[in-house]
Design an enzyme around this catalytic site. Structure first.
Site, PDB file in Angstrom:
ATOM      1  CD  GLU B 280      32.115  -9.493 -31.225  1.00  0.00           C
ATOM      2  OE1 GLU B 280      31.359  -9.285 -30.239  1.00  0.00           O
ATOM      3  OE2 GLU B 280      31.893  -9.795 -32.226  1.00  0.00           O
ATOM      4  CD  GLU B 283      35.009 -12.083 -25.990  1.00  0.00           C
ATOM      5  OE1 GLU B 283      34.612 -11.188 -26.678  1.00  0.00           O
ATOM      6  OE2 GLU B 283      34.482 -12.642 -25.165  1.00  0.00           O
ATOM      7  CB  CYS B 300      26.393  -6.081 -32.169  1.00  0.00           C
ATOM      8  SG  CYS B 300      28.063  -6.640 -32.238  1.00  0.00           S
ATOM      9  CB  SER B 320      31.366 -11.631 -27.581  1.00  0.00           C
ATOM     10  OG  SER B 320      32.250 -10.421 -27.397  1.00  0.00           O
ATOM     11  CE  LYS B 359      21.954  -1.420 -30.275  1.00  0.00           C
ATOM     12  NZ  LYS B 359      23.170  -2.225 -29.914  1.00  0.00           N
ATOM     13  CD  GLU B 362      22.739  -2.777 -25.979  1.00  0.00           C
ATOM     14  OE1 GLU B 362      23.371  -3.440 -25.942  1.00  0.00           O
ATOM     15  OE2 GLU B 362      22.740  -1.842 -26.599  1.00  0.00           O
ATOM     16  CD  GLU B 367      23.578  -5.464 -17.227  1.00  0.00           C
ATOM     17  OE1 GLU B 367      23.126  -5.135 -16.339  1.00  0.00           O
ATOM     18  OE2 GLU B 367      23.501  -5.992 -18.340  1.00  0.00           O
ATOM     19  CB  CYS B 503      20.844  -2.724 -37.362  1.00  0.00           C
ATOM     20  SG  CYS B 503      21.721  -3.840 -36.423  1.00  0.00           S
TER      21      CYS B 503
END
Lengths: 165, 573
Positions: B280, B283, B300, B320, B359, B362, B367, B503
């Protein structure tokens, strides 16, 4: 699910445009939710998913809140209502004078449960809690007309006044 | 405002003007029972369990919504009050599915606790049950209206704190149910799976989707090589499941406990957090050099990702392209690690221990299979791990500390702080500063981005270029920050975390989670960081080896294939 797809919609383009015009001055004003829903129902006749979605978008209110209001108030309906609205009073006085028999007979004759609409779209049937005419019970109202001391035998004559007028 | 003097149970008490009687009593050491109350979030007087007597008032008052006033005389413990509270609770219990023995929240249920506290030992009213079935449609959360007491805490958190509004009270009277519009399944609406609802639910009416059985099955399968990764924030909260003080740093005990459960390797998501900084950070520097879309926003937090997909799809270009550390880990476990360990990726089963319910969603995104396999097989929340350890009879507090396995157990303090709001930003700044300026930082602590303020801003000088950064946590704050971006405020880099506190306050964390506990866990995160020998991601030797042996360079071809992803615009409703 709630993608606003209108492919099965029975709401006309004209009605949807009118709802758009109704919402335009209230854009982002969540406080107007109930009034806007009320007027939208007057335009469309009921509040199907795509109308609620439009209101949610327009007023910037979560759709869950919009449906919460719609499903809370008995004023609102999410299914098309009949051309005429029959209400049977189930207040104490009307009830003891036999309004439940009236309701049963209407349900049977029109083949519709309370809260529903007859197959031909002519009548919807509702139960109300006291119309304030206890001395005249049992009371049935059709649209804005009030019928006093109704017997089951009188029902078909009353309904006849509204069929194919 | 001037404080007022009131009398509670004969005690003269000074109270903040306008504060609810409940809070004034609490300060005076008088505990009034509550159920629907959630300070500053849900103060609606719905459950009527906190009733008190206010002299001169016509009836008993709900103390959570009764503000104090000068000279007020309050009584909290009279026969009438006790009787009324008890009756209200009995009525709430009358249509609650009372299957306490087999309930997810057994022994950690506010309703159960209150029934015990108020001395209810007999059910006088066993009424009808709510006419709704559990909703199993979401990959992250289960809604069970039969256990719902209609306190509306979940609704308030979803609507006010997260500003998502996925659920609301629907229908009326006995049929009232907390649900999405049209009673649609939760899995089909604009729910971001953050689980803040589950965190505040007093019962088990909303809870994480329990996947413990899937992990037991994998562990029992001799063909499977089962590896586990632990998210940064879990090490400062898992101890709470075993009576430790919130914020206790239990990293070594957690590693030992996971080995006892039979995992073949115990790895750390902190490793891929370090890797995220490399990718990142590169990036960001590339976007700065090449005039790419700015600000760059972190990716994230899967709840945040789904939020922007639903509510700000026009801003997806700011995100990102880095996968989250969890997903980077999965992709590398089934490629780099498989190669190194001489394993068939087909046989590797990746389990994540996450503070997070999103999560789970996710890991299931279609993908997320850069390795050619499902990158992460099962995600367990901190709560589920706690239950697993109890089931296995692991005496957590008695365990000696153990170390993570190499190579994905070699980590830095920069990876640890991903667990608290501002941590990704701070980790990125530590690395960006040193890589761009070539100088060593005198102090590694970027205090401006730490702490629980909703939106934090800072400017950092990188060789004469000023980098404007901002940090938001909680989606209501994220919205505010995005609106600032839209209105033209110039930022270069933004960190957004879905849950309040980051988190450490995630929807999969131990219950209760409140502001005080968030602060303690956050302090634990920074203590863990300070105690690490390495505190900058670019100094992680295992990450350096990974690039040398396998990935090549940040943003290289392999990175692109395994560590980066794309996003999907979604409908708002």
């Amino acid at each position: 699910m709630s993608n606003g797809c209108a492919c099965q919609s029975q709401v006309t383009r004209e009605h949807m445009d009118e709802v758009d015009r109704l919402i335009a001055p209230c854009r982002g004003q969540s406080g107007n939710l109930i009034q806007v829903l009320h007027k939208a129902q007057n335009i469309v006749g009921y509040l199907p998913r795509e109308v609620q979605l439009k209101v949610a978008e327009g007023l910037d209110v979560p759709l869950a809140r919009v449906y919460g209001v719609v499903s809370f108030y008995s004023l609102f309906t999410t299914v098309p209502r009949g051309r005429h609205k029959i209400s049977v009073c189930a207040g104490t006085a009307c009830y003891v004078r036999g309004s439940s028999q009236l309701l049963d007979r209407l349900s049977e004759d029109l083949q519709v449960r309370p809260g529903g609409t007859s197959q031909d779209g002519e009548f919807s049937l509702d139960v109300v809690r006291c119309v304030g005419a206890c001395g005249l019970g049992p009371v049935v109202t059709v649209d804005d007309d009030v019928y006093a001391r109704v017997h089951t035998e009188k029902l078909s004559d009353i309904l006849a006044l509204y069929t194919k007028e | 405002m001037k404080p007022v003097m009131i009398t509670i149970d004969g005690l003269r008490v000074e109270a903040e003007a306008g504060a609810p009687v409940l809070e004034a009593a609490k300060k005076a050491g008088i505990k009034i029972p509550t159920l629907c109350y959630l300070k500053e979030i849900n103060e609606i007087g719905a459950c009527r369990v906190c009733l008190v007597e206010v002299q001169g008032a016509r009836a008993l008052q709900a103390s959570c919504v009764t503000p104090v006033s000068e000279g007020m005389v309050v009584r909290t413990n009279t026969p009438a009050i006790r009787q009324a509270r008890k009756l209200n609770l009995e009525l709430i219990m009358s249509n609650h599915l009372r299957e306490c023995l087999t309930c997810h929240r057994s022994t950690n249920c506010e309703l159960q606790q209150l029934a015990s506290d108020l001395g209810i030992v007999e059910l006088r009213f066993a009424g009808e049950m709510p006419p709704y079935d559990p909703d199993l449609s979401s990959p992250s959360l289960v809604r069970d209206p039969r256990k719902c007491i209609l306190c509306r805490r979940c609704v308030s958190v979803c609507e006010k704190v997260q500003q998502v509004g996925a659920i609301a009270p629907q229908e009326r009277g006995f049929n009232t149910v907390i649900a999405p519009a049209f009673l649609d399944p939760l899995g089909s609406v604009a729910c971001v799976n953050c689980g803040q609802c589950a965190l505040v639910c007093p019962t088990a009416a909303i809870h994480e989707k329990d996947q413990v059985a899937e992990v037991w099955a994998a562990l029992a399968d001799p063909r499977k090589h089962v590896v586990v990764q632990t998210a940064p924030a879990t090490r400062v909260s898992i101890g709470e499941m075993f009576g430790l003080e919130p914020g206790s740093v239990a990293t070594g005990k957690m590693v030992a406990a996971l080995r006892r459960l039979g995992f073949d390797k115990v790895f750390d998501t902190d490793f891929t957090a370090d890797l995220t900084i490399m990718e990142e950070g590169s990036e960001l520097l590339r976007r700065l050099e090449e005039g790419g879309q700015l600000p760059l926003i972190t990716s994230c937090s899967p709840g945040w990702i789904k939020f922007i997909e639903h509510f700000y799809p026009d801003m997806l270009g700011h995100l990102s392209s880095c996968k989250s550390p969890q997903q980077m880990f999965g992709a590398l476990a089934k490629t780099y690690y498989a190669q190194k360990a001489g394993l068939d990726p087909e046989d590797i089963f990746v389990v994540s221990i996450m503070p997070c319910t999103a999560k789970k969603f996710e890991a299931g995104r279609e993908e997320m299979n850069g390795s050619g396999h499902t990158d992460v097989d099962v995600v367990l929340t901190t709560r589920e791990l706690g239950r697993m350890l109890k089931e296995a009879g692991v005496d957590f507090n008695a365990l000696a500390e153990e170390e993570y396995d190499a190579p994905f157990g070699i980590t830095t303090g920069a990876g640890v702080i991903f667990g608290a709001t501002g941590g990704v930003m701070e980790a990125a700044l530590r690395t960006a500063y040193e890589l761009v300026t070539g100088n060593s930082l005198v102090s590694l602590d970027f205090q401006e981005v730490r702490g629980l303020d909703g939106v934090k801003e800072a400017s950092v000088n990188l060789n004469g270029t000023t980098l404007n950064v901002a940090v938001a946590h909680g989606l209501g704050n994220a919205r505010e920050l995005l609106e600032r971006v839209k209105s033209g405020r110039q930022y270069h880099f933004i960190e957004i975390m879905c849950c309040p506190g980051g988190c450490i306050g995630g929807g999969g964390q131990p219950i209760p989670t409140n502001r005080e506990i968030r602060e303690k866990r956050s302090a634990g995160i920074y203590r863990a960081d300070a105690s690490m020998p390495l505190r900058k991601s670019h100094e992680n030797p295992a990450v350096q080896a990974l690039y040398k042996e396998f990935l090549g360079e940040p943003l290289g071809h392999k990175s692109h294939q395994l560590l980066h992803t794309g996003y999907t615009p979604r409908d708002r409703h």
